[in-house]
Design a protein around this motif. Structure first.
Motif, short mmCIF file in Angstrom:
data_model
loop_
_atom_site.label_atom_id
_atom_site.label_comp_id
_atom_site.label_asym_id
_atom_site.label_seq_id
_atom_site.Cartn_x
_atom_site.Cartn_y
_atom_site.Cartn_z
N LEU A 25 -6.27 9.65 1.12
CA LEU A 25 -5.65 10.97 1.01
C LEU A 25 -4.36 10.93 1.82
O LEU A 25 -4.38 10.57 3.00
N LYS A 26 -3.22 11.31 1.20
CA LYS A 26 -1.94 11.27 1.93
C LYS A 26 -1.54 12.68 2.34
O LYS A 26 -1.45 13.60 1.50
N ILE A 27 -1.25 12.82 3.62
CA ILE A 27 -0.85 14.11 4.18
C ILE A 27 0.52 13.99 4.83
O ILE A 27 0.77 13.05 5.59
N VAL A 76 0.82 -1.23 0.00
CA VAL A 76 0.00 0.00 0.00
C VAL A 76 0.85 1.27 0.00
O VAL A 76 0.30 2.36 0.12
N HIS A 77 2.17 1.13 -0.17
CA HIS A 77 3.02 2.33 -0.03
C HIS A 77 4.25 2.26 -0.94
O HIS A 77 5.30 1.74 -0.54
N VAL A 78 4.11 2.78 -2.15
CA VAL A 78 5.26 2.84 -3.07
C VAL A 78 5.33 4.22 -3.73
O VAL A 78 4.34 4.95 -3.78
N HIS A 79 6.52 4.54 -4.22
CA HIS A 79 6.75 5.80 -4.94
C HIS A 79 7.33 5.43 -6.31
O HIS A 79 8.53 5.15 -6.40
N LEU A 80 6.50 5.43 -7.35
CA LEU A 80 7.01 4.96 -8.66
C LEU A 80 7.59 6.08 -9.53
O LEU A 80 8.13 5.80 -10.59
N SER A 121 6.33 -1.40 1.90
CA SER A 121 7.77 -1.32 1.60
C SER A 121 8.29 0.12 1.69
O SER A 121 9.45 0.34 1.95
N ASP A 122 7.41 1.12 1.46
CA ASP A 122 7.85 2.50 1.24
C ASP A 122 8.96 2.52 0.17
O ASP A 122 9.98 3.20 0.34
N HIS A 123 8.73 1.75 -0.90
CA HIS A 123 9.67 1.69 -2.03
C HIS A 123 9.90 3.12 -2.55
O HIS A 123 9.02 3.70 -3.17
N ASP A 150 0.31 3.86 -5.11
CA ASP A 150 1.38 4.83 -5.39
C ASP A 150 1.10 6.18 -4.70
O ASP A 150 -0.01 6.69 -4.74
N MET A 151 2.15 6.74 -4.13
CA MET A 151 2.03 7.97 -3.33
C MET A 151 2.05 9.25 -4.21
O MET A 151 2.61 9.23 -5.30
N PRO A 152 1.51 10.35 -3.71
CA PRO A 152 1.34 11.55 -4.55
C PRO A 152 2.50 12.55 -4.54
O PRO A 152 2.43 13.56 -5.23
N CYS A 162 1.57 5.91 8.42
CA CYS A 162 2.53 5.18 7.58
C CYS A 162 3.84 4.97 8.33
O CYS A 162 4.18 5.72 9.24
N HIS A 163 4.59 3.98 7.87
CA HIS A 163 5.99 3.71 8.24
C HIS A 163 6.37 4.10 9.68
O HIS A 163 7.22 4.97 9.90
N ILE A 164 5.77 3.39 10.64
CA ILE A 164 6.12 3.63 12.05
C ILE A 164 7.30 2.73 12.42
O ILE A 164 7.27 1.52 12.19
ZN ZN Z 1 6.66 6.98 1.43
#
Ligand code: ZN
Ligand code: DOR
Length: 349
Positions: free
Chosen positions: A95-97, A10-14, A223-225, A42-44, A152-154
């Motif tokens: 929504l990502k903040i 649920v957490h990638v940056h392409l 993953s926070d890829h 994919d993150m914004p 995210c990512h704690i």
């Molecule tokens: Zn991220």
């Protein structure tokens, strides 16, 4: 051989469009398949941020031509685009903040947070990049508004403690952690230099122990890829972020082998909970076949990600993705991609 449902990250940056020198939709989704993931979100925080309906639709159009697994998106906000929320809510998974320093220019002024929360009226979650005091601030707004949030990512014990307490108070909160917090610490960061630099930063051994001990309070492994080129990482101002799509599953399978995690819990963290929290439709003919006994060394030269490096380069892992099927079609086998760009679907809520 073991068989898993196609996993969900649920957490990638392409990085596509805008920074395709780091990654693009084809290399990023190939990397997902090699790592056993068949749906990714994919993150914004791109160079062209996904904060308007126009950039979102454009992004989905570009993705459609290039992806080899299923991809969904999140919307971003600096507090200036509240009127657009209604128009995008059925097109994104949340929504990502951003409340704390990281890659991109999406950090909001804290005083906008209340208005953003009020304007997001759908049931899909608000995702937070929040550390320290920001977590407390968000928890207060959740108790006032009842809005569903995903932290995210704690990775740090003090952050996780705040979340555990809020969950005990029955607030609608979920959280994720990443393989880098589970398998690396600030000691590794010293050795890895810029290649161990990400936000939030790696914690201490005590943080890591706390995380493993309290993994029952964590809902998702993401993953926070976050690929960046080797040149950028070696520069005077290295950007934050590490790739992770191809190393998440083998690291977790190795932890299963070492009795730190059960297979059922792995599937909960990388499939069942992501599906439930983000309301992701899945297909029963989408699965991954894994040789749970095969040992191998993670090797930068063999990665599908365009950035071509991993903080886990040289690590010995146990458990190899052999075959991946999407909607009954074999899409990946023995290190080879078997489908053309465009095979994957852009998925919406
Ligand atoms: Zn991220
Ligand atoms: O280390 C990070 N890199 N953390 C983030 O939150 C963003 C990401 C990126 O986009 O590179």
């Amino acid at each position: 051989m073991i068989k898993f449902p196609g996993l969900i990250d649920v957490h990638v940056h392409l990085r596509d469009p805008g920074q395709t020198e780091k990654e693009d939709f084809f290399t990023g989704t190939s990397s997902a398949l090699a790592g056993g993931f068949t749906t990714i979100l994919d993150m914004p925080n791109n160079k062209i941020p996904i904060t308007s309906i126009k950039t979102l639709i454009e992004k989905q159009k570009i993705a459609k031509e290039k992806i080899v697994c299923d991809v969904g998106f999140y919307f971003g906000s600096l507090g200036e685009n509240l009127k657009d929320f209604n128009k995008v809510q059925d097109k994104v998974f949340g929504l990502k903040i951003y409340l704390n320093k990281t890659t991109g220019n999406l950090i909001i002024d804290n005083k906008n947070l209340n208005n953003i929360f009020k304007a997001w009226t759908t049931n899909s979650p608000i995702l937070l990049h929040a550390e320290g005091k920001s977590i407390n601030q968000v928890i207060n707004i959740v108790s006032e508004t009842g809005k569903r949030v995903h932290f995210c990512h704690i990775g740090i014990s003090s952050d996780l403690k705040q979340i555990i307490k809020a969950k005990e108070n029955r607030l609608p909160i979920t959280c994720g952690t990443t393989p880098h917090y589970l398998f690396l610490t600030e000691k590794d960061a010293k050795i890895l230099g810029p290649f161990g630099l990400m936000k939030p930063s790696l914690g201490s051994k005590a943080d890591q122990n706390f995380l493993w001990k309290n993994l029952k309070h964590v809902d998702v492994i993401e993953s926070d890829h976050a690929p960046h080129t080797v040149e950028e990482k070696k520069s005077d101002h290295p950007p934050f972020g590490v790739p992770g799509l191809e190393t998440t599953l083998p690291l977790l399978l190795t932890a299963v082998f070492e009795n730190k995690l059960s297979i059922n819990r792995l599937i909960e963290l990388c499939f069942k909970n992501p599906k439930k929290i983000f309301n992701i439709k899945t297909d029963k003919n989408t699965w991954v076949e894994i040789d749970e006994k095969e040992e191998y060394i993670i090797d930068n030269k063999k990665l599908f990600t365009k950035c071509g490096w991993s903080p886990f380069n040289g690590w010995k892992v146990k458990g190899k993705v052999k075959r991946v099927f999407i909607r009954e079609k074999k899409v990946f086998e023995n290190g080879k991609l078997l489908v053309k760009p465009g095979f994957g679907k852009v998925v919406t809520n």
